[in-house]
Design a protein around this motif. Structure first.
Motif, short mmCIF file in Angstrom:
data_model
loop_
_atom_site.label_atom_id
_atom_site.label_comp_id
_atom_site.label_asym_id
_atom_site.label_seq_id
_atom_site.Cartn_x
_atom_site.Cartn_y
_atom_site.Cartn_z
N THR A 37 13.85 18.02 43.69
CA THR A 37 14.62 19.21 43.46
C THR A 37 14.63 19.43 42.03
O THR A 37 14.91 18.52 41.03
CB THR A 37 15.99 18.98 44.02
OG1 THR A 37 15.86 18.77 45.37
CG2 THR A 37 16.70 20.18 43.89
N LEU A 38 14.41 20.49 41.41
CA LEU A 38 14.65 21.09 40.15
C LEU A 38 16.06 21.40 39.88
O LEU A 38 16.63 22.39 40.45
CB LEU A 38 13.59 22.06 39.87
CG LEU A 38 13.78 22.59 38.58
CD1 LEU A 38 13.23 21.71 37.42
CD2 LEU A 38 12.76 24.01 38.27
N VAL A 39 16.57 20.41 38.92
CA VAL A 39 18.06 20.66 38.67
C VAL A 39 18.32 22.00 37.79
O VAL A 39 19.08 22.71 37.70
CB VAL A 39 18.61 19.42 38.21
CG1 VAL A 39 20.06 19.63 37.88
CG2 VAL A 39 18.55 18.50 39.07
N GLY A 40 17.26 22.03 36.83
CA GLY A 40 17.26 23.03 35.82
C GLY A 40 16.67 22.75 34.52
O GLY A 40 15.87 21.75 34.30
N TYR A 41 16.73 23.49 33.31
CA TYR A 41 16.30 23.25 32.14
C TYR A 41 17.33 23.04 31.17
O TYR A 41 18.39 23.57 31.09
CB TYR A 41 15.45 24.41 31.79
CG TYR A 41 14.33 24.93 32.82
CD1 TYR A 41 13.27 24.02 32.75
CD2 TYR A 41 14.78 26.21 33.48
CE1 TYR A 41 12.36 24.53 33.79
CE2 TYR A 41 13.70 26.61 34.43
CZ TYR A 41 12.75 25.89 34.62
OH TYR A 41 11.67 26.15 35.51
N GLU A 42 17.02 22.21 30.13
CA GLU A 42 17.82 22.01 28.89
C GLU A 42 17.18 22.42 27.84
O GLU A 42 16.01 21.78 27.53
CB GLU A 42 18.34 20.56 28.85
CG GLU A 42 19.17 20.09 29.90
CD GLU A 42 20.74 20.85 29.79
OE1 GLU A 42 21.10 21.07 28.79
OE2 GLU A 42 21.41 21.03 30.87
N LYS A 43 17.62 23.55 27.04
CA LYS A 43 17.05 23.86 25.72
C LYS A 43 17.83 23.48 24.87
O LYS A 43 19.04 23.64 24.70
CB LYS A 43 16.90 25.56 25.71
CG LYS A 43 16.07 26.14 26.94
CD LYS A 43 16.08 27.55 26.95
CE LYS A 43 17.28 28.01 27.61
NZ LYS A 43 17.53 27.56 28.95
N THR A 44 17.54 22.62 23.91
CA THR A 44 18.01 21.65 22.78
C THR A 44 17.86 22.22 21.50
O THR A 44 18.11 21.86 20.40
CB THR A 44 17.67 20.34 22.70
OG1 THR A 44 16.21 20.07 22.63
CG2 THR A 44 18.04 19.68 24.21
N GLY A 45 16.73 23.46 21.35
CA GLY A 45 16.71 24.13 19.99
C GLY A 45 15.45 23.40 19.53
O GLY A 45 14.88 22.50 19.86
N GLY A 46 14.87 24.06 18.31
CA GLY A 46 13.88 23.76 17.77
C GLY A 46 12.48 24.15 18.69
O GLY A 46 11.33 23.52 18.20
N GLY A 47 12.54 24.72 19.76
CA GLY A 47 11.53 25.03 20.58
C GLY A 47 11.38 23.95 21.51
O GLY A 47 10.27 24.09 22.53
N PHE A 48 12.22 23.07 21.42
CA PHE A 48 12.13 21.96 22.87
C PHE A 48 12.95 22.37 23.87
O PHE A 48 13.94 22.77 24.14
CB PHE A 48 12.70 20.53 22.21
CG PHE A 48 11.89 20.26 21.14
CD1 PHE A 48 10.68 19.27 21.43
CD2 PHE A 48 12.24 20.21 19.76
CE1 PHE A 48 10.15 18.55 20.41
CE2 PHE A 48 11.35 19.81 18.71
CZ PHE A 48 10.54 18.88 19.15
N CYS A 49 12.13 22.18 25.08
CA CYS A 49 12.67 22.52 26.40
C CYS A 49 12.45 21.15 27.37
O CYS A 49 11.47 20.69 26.86
CB CYS A 49 12.22 23.74 27.16
SG CYS A 49 12.18 25.08 26.18
N THR A 50 13.44 20.85 28.25
CA THR A 50 13.64 19.88 29.24
C THR A 50 13.66 20.11 30.64
O THR A 50 14.74 20.97 30.86
CB THR A 50 14.29 18.69 28.61
OG1 THR A 50 14.03 18.17 27.37
CG2 THR A 50 14.36 17.55 29.71
#
Length: 300
Positions: A37-50
């Motif tokens: 199950t895809l919980v979501g995305y975390e955008k931590t800045g600097g172009g990084f996405c998780t």
């Protein structure tokens, strides 16, 4: 099974890249490769996405490995992690816990479900706006949202049929390169429900239920009644005092007068010696009736 039970005694998988279209494509591949199950995305800045996924330990490991392989094809540097059986303290502190609660409650319908997804990422906001305008004018697509992840990276998200999305992305790439720097693109022919729920969506496409507002005090204003001219004339006649007595018809009046005269005559008293009636005398037994008749004849 309760939706919240699916996230009990499971593993947590995280895959990080430096591009929003790339992480959306990786999340789509992880969902389709295993039961996660895809919980979501975390955008931590600097172009990084998780991208954060949840499921059984073996399923999460398989999904993360598929994400690594796809990121290598995109030429992305990735960092990954698999956490088997995360403690409640970890879920309570990190934003993952709040997103799990939202998933347990259920998701609302997406007006763009069962449509292809197109993502175009540029470095610089003007290039993204110019590419979005060119895509909308070149094909029958809808701009559903845009996303920024830092380092000047901006992503336009469009929805439509596969053919229209592919044509629009091709035109947008040319326009983005003309204006600025094109960073990455992604086309997903058919997004799954989990991916639809986590994609950004502009507020203009979200239908919010408005509360029904009723007035607190209901005041009814009594309307003035309008009287008809005929009714007004009758009311004036009834209000005026009577000037002359009521007159009966002539025949009726004569009958009334005769009744009044008859009732006002003096009654005749039978005990009055002066009355019109003489007192009666008893017959004399000594007088012969024949003799009496002879006397009356002689008088005549």
């Amino acid at each position: 099974m309760n939706r919240l039970d699916r996230f009990t005694d499971t593993a947590l998988g995280l895959v990080s890249t430096e591009s929003f279209p790339a992480i959306v494509g990786i999340a789509d591949m992880m969902l389709k490769s295993s039961d996660v199950t895809l919980v979501g995305y975390e955008k931590t800045g600097g172009g990084f996405c998780t991208a954060v996924v949840r499921g059984g330990i073996s399923d999460v490991r398989l999904a993360v490995q598929e994400g690594i392989d796809l990121a290598a094809q995109f030429g992305q540097k990735v960092s990954t992690l698999v956490v088997p059986r995360p403690l409640a303290n970890l879920e309570a502190v990190l934003p993952i816990g709040t997103k799990l609660a939202e998933l347990a409650k259920g998701r609302h319908g997406n007006p763009f479900s069962n449509q292809a997804v197109g993502l175009l990422e540029t470095r610089g906001f003007p290039a993204m706006v110019g590419a979005a305008d060119a895509m909308l004018k070149s094909a029958d697509v809808t701009l559903t949202a845009y996303e920024t992840i830092g380092s000047g990276l901006c992503t336009a998200i469009i929805r439509g049929t596969i053919a229209n999305v592919a044509m629009a992305i091709d035109v947008g790439m040319q326009e983005a390169e003309r204006i600025g720097e094109l960073h990455s693109v992604m086309v997903i022919p058919r997004a799954l429900e989990d991916l639809d729920a986590t994609l950004p969506l502009a507020s203009c496409w979200i239908e919010e239920m408005q509360p029904l507002r009723l007035p607190i005090n209901l005041k009814e204003v009594e309307k003035e009644l309008v009287a008809l001219p005929e009714l007004q004339q009758e009311q004036r006649q009834l209000a005026e005092p009577v000037q002359t007595p009521l007159q009966l018809p002539e025949s009726k009046q004569m009958q009334v007068e005769e009744q009044l005269e008859f009732t006002t005559q003096e009654p005749i008293s039978l005990s009055d010696p002066q009355g019109v009636l003489e007192p009666l005398k008893a017959p004399d037994p000594a007088i012969n009736p024949a003799q009496k008749r002879q006397e009356l004849d002689d008088d005549e």
